[in-house]
Write a protein that holds these residues in place. Structure first.
Motif, mmCIF file in Angstrom:
data_model
loop_
_atom_site.group_PDB
_atom_site.id
_atom_site.type_symbol
_atom_site.label_atom_id
_atom_site.label_comp_id
_atom_site.label_asym_id
_atom_site.label_seq_id
_atom_site.Cartn_x
_atom_site.Cartn_y
_atom_site.Cartn_z
ATOM 1 N N MET A 140 20.757 37.332 132.286
ATOM 2 C CA MET A 140 22.201 37.174 132.470
ATOM 3 C C MET A 140 22.874 38.425 131.913
ATOM 4 N N ILE A 141 22.870 39.477 132.723
ATOM 5 C CA ILE A 141 23.293 40.776 132.201
ATOM 6 C C ILE A 141 24.653 41.189 132.754
ATOM 7 N N SER A 142 24.839 40.990 134.047
ATOM 8 C CA SER A 142 26.111 41.367 134.656
ATOM 9 C C SER A 142 26.510 40.262 135.627
ATOM 10 N N ILE A 143 27.813 40.063 135.770
ATOM 11 C CA ILE A 143 28.288 39.045 136.696
ATOM 12 C C ILE A 143 27.890 39.423 138.129
ATOM 13 N N ARG A 144 27.643 40.734 138.333
ATOM 14 C CA ARG A 144 27.233 41.168 139.685
ATOM 15 C C ARG A 144 25.858 40.638 140.067
ATOM 16 N N ILE B 164 12.849 45.588 128.249
ATOM 17 C CA ILE B 164 11.717 45.802 127.339
ATOM 18 C C ILE B 164 11.187 44.511 126.721
ATOM 19 N N THR B 165 11.767 43.382 127.109
ATOM 20 C CA THR B 165 11.252 42.131 126.544
ATOM 21 C C THR B 165 10.925 41.130 127.648
ATOM 22 N N LYS B 166 10.033 40.224 127.317
ATOM 23 C CA LYS B 166 9.651 39.223 128.322
ATOM 24 C C LYS B 166 10.520 37.972 128.235
ATOM 25 N N ILE B 167 11.210 37.789 127.107
ATOM 26 C CA ILE B 167 12.021 36.574 127.000
ATOM 27 C C ILE B 167 13.410 36.812 127.620
ATOM 28 N N PRO B 168 14.085 35.726 128.033
ATOM 29 C CA PRO B 168 15.403 35.901 128.665
ATOM 30 C C PRO B 168 16.418 36.562 127.726
ATOM 31 N N VAL B 169 17.261 37.407 128.310
ATOM 32 C CA VAL B 169 18.302 38.092 127.547
ATOM 33 C C VAL B 169 19.663 37.773 128.163
ATOM 34 N N ILE B 170 20.607 37.440 127.295
ATOM 35 C CA ILE B 170 21.986 37.200 127.736
ATOM 36 C C ILE B 170 22.865 38.301 127.159
ATOM 37 N N ASN B 171 23.681 38.881 127.998
ATOM 38 C CA ASN B 171 24.613 39.918 127.561
ATOM 39 C C ASN B 171 25.861 39.272 126.954
ATOM 40 N N GLY B 172 26.040 39.457 125.662
ATOM 41 C CA GLY B 172 27.242 38.930 124.990
ATOM 42 C C GLY B 172 28.346 39.970 124.932
ATOM 43 N N ASP C 187 28.584 44.318 126.563
ATOM 44 C CA ASP C 187 28.057 45.677 126.330
ATOM 45 C C ASP C 187 29.179 46.686 126.537
ATOM 46 N N GLY C 188 29.718 47.173 125.438
ATOM 47 C CA GLY C 188 30.812 48.144 125.488
ATOM 48 C C GLY C 188 31.930 47.687 126.408
ATOM 49 N N ALA C 189 32.420 48.624 127.233
ATOM 50 C CA ALA C 189 33.529 48.300 128.138
ATOM 51 C C ALA C 189 33.010 47.826 129.494
ATOM 52 N N ASN C 190 31.743 47.431 129.561
ATOM 53 C CA ASN C 190 31.131 47.150 130.851
ATOM 54 C C ASN C 190 31.272 45.696 131.320
ATOM 55 N N GLN C 191 30.501 44.793 130.738
ATOM 56 C CA GLN C 191 30.414 43.430 131.271
ATOM 57 C C GLN C 191 30.374 42.385 130.145
ATOM 58 N N HIS C 192 30.853 41.198 130.465
ATOM 59 C CA HIS C 192 30.796 40.062 129.524
ATOM 60 C C HIS C 192 30.656 38.794 130.378
ATOM 61 N N PRO C 193 29.487 38.631 131.016
ATOM 62 C CA PRO C 193 29.374 37.588 132.044
ATOM 63 C C PRO C 193 29.570 36.155 131.542
ATOM 64 N N THR C 194 29.174 35.862 130.311
ATOM 65 C CA THR C 194 29.306 34.456 129.888
ATOM 66 C C THR C 194 30.760 34.109 129.578
ATOM 67 N N GLN C 195 31.547 35.120 129.182
ATOM 68 C CA GLN C 195 32.986 34.869 129.018
ATOM 69 C C GLN C 195 33.574 34.496 130.380
ATOM 70 N N THR C 196 33.139 35.198 131.416
ATOM 71 C CA THR C 196 33.653 34.905 132.750
ATOM 72 C C THR C 196 33.289 33.494 133.199
ATOM 73 N N LEU C 197 32.089 33.057 132.877
ATOM 74 C CA LEU C 197 31.707 31.702 133.274
ATOM 75 C C LEU C 197 32.640 30.683 132.615
ATOM 76 N N LEU C 198 32.952 30.919 131.330
ATOM 77 C CA LEU C 198 33.842 29.943 130.691
ATOM 78 C C LEU C 198 35.268 30.097 131.197
ATOM 79 N N ASP C 199 35.647 31.326 131.584
ATOM 80 C CA ASP C 199 36.979 31.531 132.178
ATOM 81 C C ASP C 199 37.094 30.771 133.505
ATOM 82 N N LEU C 200 36.050 30.844 134.325
ATOM 83 C CA LEU C 200 36.078 30.142 135.617
ATOM 84 C C LEU C 200 36.128 28.635 135.393
ATOM 85 N N PHE C 201 35.394 28.188 134.389
ATOM 86 C CA PHE C 201 35.417 26.764 134.042
ATOM 87 C C PHE C 201 36.853 26.358 133.670
#
Ligand code: NCD
Length: 303
Positions: free
Chosen positions: A1-5, A113-121, A123-137
């Motif tokens: 879950m890195i980018s909303i794209r 670089i890792t095998k386990i799932p990574v969520i982007n909380g 990254d700089g001025a780029n993306q914040h996908p989980t904030q968007t999910l709660l915004d859509l909710f």
């Protein structure tokens, strides 16, 4: 879950549906013990209140546990260890990583670089996908169908990752957008063009706050991201550019307009607005827990 794209509409709808389930289970029972003993690592290299605490609350209410880095000075990175070695160790301790880091692309790098799932909380001025999910909710909850909304995105559209992620997904759902910002803080042309190419949304830009307020159903506001400015005086100057107060709302807003904000807010909304029918941002923040519970449980169970 890195980018909303990386998410299509179908997947976003699936997460929102699961969030709805989590939301009502939380209200009824307070917890959902489906991930007993799973360990979530929260690696935060930038300040956070809501994102970190709601992820930590989410895993705990799912029956899991946390390990965390909140201050890089307390880790071996202060001795010169790089992030890649750090992550290679964390993956041996945890089942899932949430990372926030000031560098754009950092979350993607860690996911590679890792095998386990990574969520982007964030990254700089780029993306914040989980904030968007709660915004859509929140949009669905307070306003109904996303595609029927006219949303004014107001503030520092140049530096706010929340705005970039949200604009993309609002366009994906066919909502109409008004981008309201001072001249120097417009959303990058490249990014707006990418959104236009992909979804042909109805989208326009203005620097008039009054117009933005008058024409929209939802005001989505963010603070000036002062930590991302090269010149702190410029940030201070622009902080005064927009202020949303009762006078403005009473003069220009449609009767049902409501205001969302990812928080933290600083001076862009007059505190007198907090206790009015317009302000939905504190309730919006509460959705961080069920939405992140839904996301974690989908990622862990590979549903
Ligand atoms: C935002 C962020 O960190 O991007 N906060 C949040 O996660 N709710 C918004 C901000 O810092 O302005």
């Amino acid at each position: 879950m890195i980018s909303i794209r990386d998410l299509d509409k179908e997947l976003v709808l699936k997460i929102l549906k699961k969030s709805e389930e989590m939301h009502s289970l939380l209200k009824k029972k307070g917890k959902v013990n489906v991930l007993a003993d799973k360990v979530l690592a929260t690696l935060f290299f930038e300040p956070s209140t809501r994102t970190k605490l709601s992820f930590q609350t989410a895993i705990k209410r799912l029956g899991g546990r946390i390990i965390e880095i909140s201050d890089v000075k307390t880790t071996s990175m202060a001795k010169g260890e790089n992030i890649s070695d750090t992550v290679k160790i964390v993956e041996k301790y945890a089942d899932l990583i949430v990372i926030r880091h000031p560098l754009e692309g950092s979350a993607r790098y860690v996911s590679e670089i890792t095998k386990i799932p990574v969520i982007n909380g964030g990254d700089g001025a780029n993306q914040h996908p989980t904030q968007t999910l709660l915004d859509l909710f929140a949009v669905k909850n307070f306003g109904g169908d996303i595609k029927n909304q006219k949303v004014a995105l107001v503030g520092d559209l140049r530096h706010a990752r929340t705005m970039r992620s949200l604009a993309y997904s609002l366009a994906m759902f066919g909502a109409e957008m008004i981008l309201v910002s001072p001249e120097g803080l417009r959303m990058s042309k490249e990014y707006v063009n990418e959104i236009k190419r992909k979804f042909s949304p109805t989208i326009r830009e203005t620097s008039s706050l009054e117009k933005g307020v008058a024409d929209s159903d939802i005001l989505y506001v963010c603070r000036i991201q002062k930590e991302r400015f090269a010149d702190p005086y410029e940030a201070k100057r622009l902080q005064k550019a927009y202020k949303i107060d009762l006078d403005l709302l009473e003069k220009h807003a449609k009767p049902d307009l409501f205001i969302l904000h990812p928080l933290p807010k600083t001076s862009e909304i007059d505190p007198a607005v907090d206790n009015t029918k317009y302000a939905k941002y504190f309730e919006q923040a509460s959705f961080g827990v069920p939405v992140r519970m839904a996301l974690i449980s989908l990622l862990m169970k590979n549903e």
